[in-house]
Design a protein around this motif. Structure first.
Motif, PDB file in Angstrom:
ATOM      1  N   ARG A 293      85.511  22.889  33.068  1.00  0.00           N
ATOM      2  CA  ARG A 293      85.484  22.002  32.300  1.00  0.00           C
ATOM      3  C   ARG A 293      84.421  21.250  32.627  1.00  0.00           C
ATOM      4  N   ALA A 294      83.866  20.646  33.761  1.00  0.00           N
ATOM      5  CA  ALA A 294      82.704  19.954  34.045  1.00  0.00           C
ATOM      6  C   ALA A 294      81.446  20.735  33.602  1.00  0.00           C
ATOM      7  N   ALA A 295      81.335  21.916  33.590  1.00  0.00           N
ATOM      8  CA  ALA A 295      80.236  22.824  33.324  1.00  0.00           C
ATOM      9  C   ALA A 295      80.312  22.832  31.792  1.00  0.00           C
ATOM     10  N   GLU A 296      81.359  22.834  30.988  1.00  0.00           N
ATOM     11  CA  GLU A 296      81.363  22.749  29.351  1.00  0.00           C
ATOM     12  C   GLU A 296      80.882  21.437  29.046  1.00  0.00           C
ATOM     13  N   VAL A 297      81.618  20.552  29.666  1.00  0.00           N
ATOM     14  CA  VAL A 297      81.028  18.971  29.387  1.00  0.00           C
ATOM     15  C   VAL A 297      79.564  18.917  29.315  1.00  0.00           C
ATOM     16  N   LYS A 298      78.934  19.481  30.490  1.00  0.00           N
ATOM     17  CA  LYS A 298      77.625  19.173  30.766  1.00  0.00           C
ATOM     18  C   LYS A 298      76.705  19.899  29.782  1.00  0.00           C
ATOM     19  N   HIS A 299      77.012  21.129  29.620  1.00  0.00           N
ATOM     20  CA  HIS A 299      76.581  21.888  28.420  1.00  0.00           C
ATOM     21  C   HIS A 299      76.429  21.524  27.097  1.00  0.00           C
ATOM     22  N   GLY A 300      77.507  20.876  26.689  1.00  0.00           N
ATOM     23  CA  GLY A 300      77.609  20.434  25.290  1.00  0.00           C
ATOM     24  C   GLY A 300      76.989  18.863  25.387  1.00  0.00           C
ATOM     25  N   ARG A 301      76.754  18.194  26.228  1.00  0.00           N
ATOM     26  CA  ARG A 301      76.058  16.885  26.067  1.00  0.00           C
ATOM     27  C   ARG A 301      74.558  17.176  25.972  1.00  0.00           C
ATOM     28  N   VAL A 302      74.143  18.286  26.859  1.00  0.00           N
ATOM     29  CA  VAL A 302      72.569  18.706  26.772  1.00  0.00           C
ATOM     30  C   VAL A 302      72.412  19.224  25.437  1.00  0.00           C
ATOM     31  N   ALA A 303      73.502  20.213  24.763  1.00  0.00           N
ATOM     32  CA  ALA A 303      73.269  20.361  23.436  1.00  0.00           C
ATOM     33  C   ALA A 303      73.095  19.686  22.472  1.00  0.00           C
ATOM     34  N   MET A 304      74.031  18.539  22.521  1.00  0.00           N
ATOM     35  CA  MET A 304      74.010  17.582  21.350  1.00  0.00           C
ATOM     36  C   MET A 304      72.656  16.768  21.446  1.00  0.00           C
ATOM     37  N   LEU A 305      72.118  16.513  22.751  1.00  0.00           N
ATOM     38  CA  LEU A 305      70.874  15.748  22.576  1.00  0.00           C
ATOM     39  C   LEU A 305      69.462  16.777  22.123  1.00  0.00           C
ATOM     40  N   ALA A 306      69.556  18.045  22.460  1.00  0.00           N
ATOM     41  CA  ALA A 306      68.703  19.036  22.002  1.00  0.00           C
ATOM     42  C   ALA A 306      68.904  19.297  20.690  1.00  0.00           C
ATOM     43  N   ILE A 307      69.783  19.315  19.953  1.00  0.00           N
ATOM     44  CA  ILE A 307      70.008  19.276  18.489  1.00  0.00           C
ATOM     45  C   ILE A 307      69.379  18.250  17.843  1.00  0.00           C
ATOM     46  N   LEU A 308      69.616  17.016  18.177  1.00  0.00           N
ATOM     47  CA  LEU A 308      69.001  15.878  17.823  1.00  0.00           C
ATOM     48  C   LEU A 308      67.656  15.744  17.926  1.00  0.00           C
ATOM     49  N   GLY A 309      67.200  16.389  19.108  1.00  0.00           N
ATOM     50  CA  GLY A 309      65.713  16.129  19.272  1.00  0.00           C
ATOM     51  C   GLY A 309      65.057  17.176  18.448  1.00  0.00           C
ATOM     52  N   SER A 310      65.718  18.497  18.307  1.00  0.00           N
ATOM     53  CA  SER A 310      64.872  19.398  17.282  1.00  0.00           C
ATOM     54  C   SER A 310      64.785  18.859  16.166  1.00  0.00           C
ATOM     55  N   PHE A 311      65.837  18.253  15.570  1.00  0.00           N
ATOM     56  CA  PHE A 311      65.594  17.738  14.179  1.00  0.00           C
ATOM     57  C   PHE A 311      64.509  16.216  14.209  1.00  0.00           C
ATOM     58  N   ALA A 312      64.735  15.735  15.168  1.00  0.00           N
ATOM     59  CA  ALA A 312      64.109  14.398  14.917  1.00  0.00           C
ATOM     60  C   ALA A 312      62.421  14.789  15.292  1.00  0.00           C
ATOM     61  N   ALA A 313      62.223  15.851  16.166  1.00  0.00           N
ATOM     62  CA  ALA A 313      60.434  16.138  16.270  1.00  0.00           C
ATOM     63  C   ALA A 313      59.805  16.366  15.070  1.00  0.00           C
ATOM     64  N   HIS A 314      60.682  16.970  14.031  1.00  0.00           N
ATOM     65  CA  HIS A 314      59.884  17.142  12.707  1.00  0.00           C
ATOM     66  C   HIS A 314      59.506  16.009  12.123  1.00  0.00           C
ATOM     67  N   TRP A 315      59.865  14.752  12.479  1.00  0.00           N
ATOM     68  CA  TRP A 315      59.390  13.629  11.895  1.00  0.00           C
ATOM     69  C   TRP A 315      58.554  12.504  12.766  1.00  0.00           C
ATOM     70  N   ALA A 316      58.954  12.753  14.054  1.00  0.00           N
ATOM     71  CA  ALA A 316      58.272  11.846  14.978  1.00  0.00           C
ATOM     72  C   ALA A 316      58.299  12.433  16.308  1.00  0.00           C
ATOM     73  N   THR A 317      57.174  12.742  16.746  1.00  0.00           N
ATOM     74  CA  THR A 317      57.007  13.288  18.006  1.00  0.00           C
ATOM     75  C   THR A 317      55.975  12.404  18.876  1.00  0.00           C
ATOM     76  N   PRO A 318      56.636  12.021  20.325  1.00  0.00           N
ATOM     77  CA  PRO A 318      55.788  11.141  21.064  1.00  0.00           C
ATOM     78  C   PRO A 318      54.751  11.861  21.825  1.00  0.00           C
ATOM     79  N   LEU A 319      53.383  10.850  21.383  1.00  0.00           N
ATOM     80  CA  LEU A 319      52.213  11.273  22.034  1.00  0.00           C
ATOM     81  C   LEU A 319      51.770  12.494  21.439  1.00  0.00           C
ATOM     82  N   ASN A 320      51.969  12.900  20.108  1.00  0.00           N
ATOM     83  CA  ASN A 320      51.595  13.938  19.165  1.00  0.00           C
ATOM     84  C   ASN A 320      51.878  15.269  19.825  1.00  0.00           C
ATOM     85  N   ALA A 321      53.049  15.251  20.535  1.00  0.00           N
ATOM     86  CA  ALA A 321      53.473  16.770  20.918  1.00  0.00           C
ATOM     87  C   ALA A 321      53.825  17.557  19.877  1.00  0.00           C
TER      88      ALA A 321
END
Length: 394
Positions: A293-321
């Motif tokens: 359960r601890a592993a599932e919670v951590k993987h889920g949190r990382v995946a949620m942040l990654a999905i949001l980051g993957s979408f947001a990076a198409h509109w705004a990227t820090p330091l022109n990455a």
């Protein structure tokens, strides 16, 4: 060419206006010097035929350059020592050029130096504390115990200054890891033998650091105290010839049966339409369920942040990455990945370590999400988080 040169340079008879031009395969008309003309014709014909034969041979055999370009050989570099010699079973250096090899070698040297200091520090702090740090515990707990936690950020800043070249010592781009010899350890002679010694000590230290940390996480003892850890004796029930031993055996069986009697369907996360989904029975006991359960919670949190980051990076990227996967290969993106990895490690070993959780993955509600959403039942909140994390992983 030298052998056939006389045929082309053979002296010929002076040409006259009435003399026809000699051709291969024709008979020359009589002239005042037939022997000379005939010999010239024969020599010329032999020369042309010989040159044609040589030209055909040359055309079949490719011409090689006078300077042969050799591919970069990683096995001839510094660090190849007995008993393993050139050790690269995973093939990291297979087919790489000199530039990529230097990058990998720089990473190895930096990891080795950090591991040497880290392994030595974990050993020394068990027997000696710096002034003002007497209350700081030994081992990994020193990183999040004051004033150890404050010093940890100072170390990170110092490493960052070295990494960005904002320090008195700067790396030589042609030689990975070469910052000179500020402590004069080599006495002005940095030989290949000294480089081999540093690489081998760094490789050994990486395994040593990993062993010390793994043993502390498993035993709960600091580096030096691990030498005094002995395996616990497991009490075994004797043969049942008297009521006492039978009682002990029955108590042991009851405890084991109570540990096995675990109902996963009553835990958060069991929701429609699948309910409690564990077809392989991986979480048959409470201990195994907590681990997964601890592993599932951590993987889920990382995946949620990654999905949001993957979408947001198409509109705004820090330091022109770069956006998407290209952000990992850009120089500023690589530095960001390193910073994120260290930050995750700090959370994993520091304030959000598993030992501080109320339940697997339960570190409270630091951002007050439940209050914002008006949710009072925390089991409902955990189920929502788990389902969103599972969706994000997919």
């Amino acid at each position: 060419g030298l052998a056939l040169a006389p045929a082309f340079l053979s002296p010929a008879a002076p040409s006259t206006p009435g003399q026809k031009q000699l051709r291969i395969g024709t008979v020359a008309e009589p002239s005042s010097r037939p022997s000379s003309s005939a010999s010239t014709c024969a020599a010329g014909a032999a020369g042309v035929l010989g040159a044609a034969a040589v030209a055909s041979l040359v055309a079949k055999k490719p011409v090689r350059s006078a300077v042969a370009c050799q591919a970069f050989d990683a096995s001839s570099q510094v660090g190849v020592t007995p008993p393993f010699g050139f050790f690269d079973p995973a093939g990291f250096t297979k087919g790489v050029d000199e530039t990529e090899f230097k990058r990998l070698r720089g990473c190895e040297i930096k990891h080795g130096r950090a591991a040497m200091m880290g392994a030595l520090g974990l050993l020394v702090q068990s027997v000696y504390k710096l002034p003002g740090y007497e209350s700081v515990p030994s081992g990994l707990a020193a990183q999040w115990s004051e004033p150890g936690a404050q010093s940890l950020w100072i170390v990170f800043v110092a490493i960052g200054l070295l990494e960005l070249g904002m320090a008195p010592w700067k790396e030589d781009p042609a030689n990975p890891g070469d910052y000179g010899d500020p402590l004069n350890l080599a006495k002005g002679n940095v030989s290949d033998d000294i480089r081999n010694r540093e690489l081998n000590n760094g490789r050994f230290a990486m395994f040593a650091w990993l062993g010390i940390v793994s043993a502390e996480l498993y035993t709960g003892s600091s580096a030096v105290a691990q030498f005094a850890v002995a395996p616990k004796q497991v009490a075994r029930a004797s043969s049942g010839f008297c009521g006492v031993s039978l009682a002990r055996g029955s108590q042991r069986s009851l405890s084991l049966s109570s540990r096995r009697a675990f109902d996963g369907a009553s835990q958060p996360g069991a929701s429609a339409p699948l309910g409690y989904f564990d077809p392989l029975g991986l979480s048959g006991t409470q201990e195994r369920f907590d681990k997964f359960r601890a592993a599932e919670v951590k993987h889920g949190r990382v995946a949620m942040l990654a999905i949001l980051g993957s979408f947001a990076a198409h509109w705004a990227t820090p330091l022109n990455a770069g956006a998407g996967a290209a952000g990992f290969s850009s120089p500023i993106g690589e530095k960001g990945c390193v910073a994120l990895t260290f930050f995750c490690g700090f959370l994993e070993l520091g304030p959000w370590a598993d030992g501080y959780a109320k339940a697997p993955g339960d570190f409270g509600d630091p951002a007050s999400f439940a209050g914002t959403l008006g949710i009072t039942n925390m089991d409902e909140m955990k189920t929502k988080e788990l389902n969103n994390g599972r969706l994000a992983m997919m």
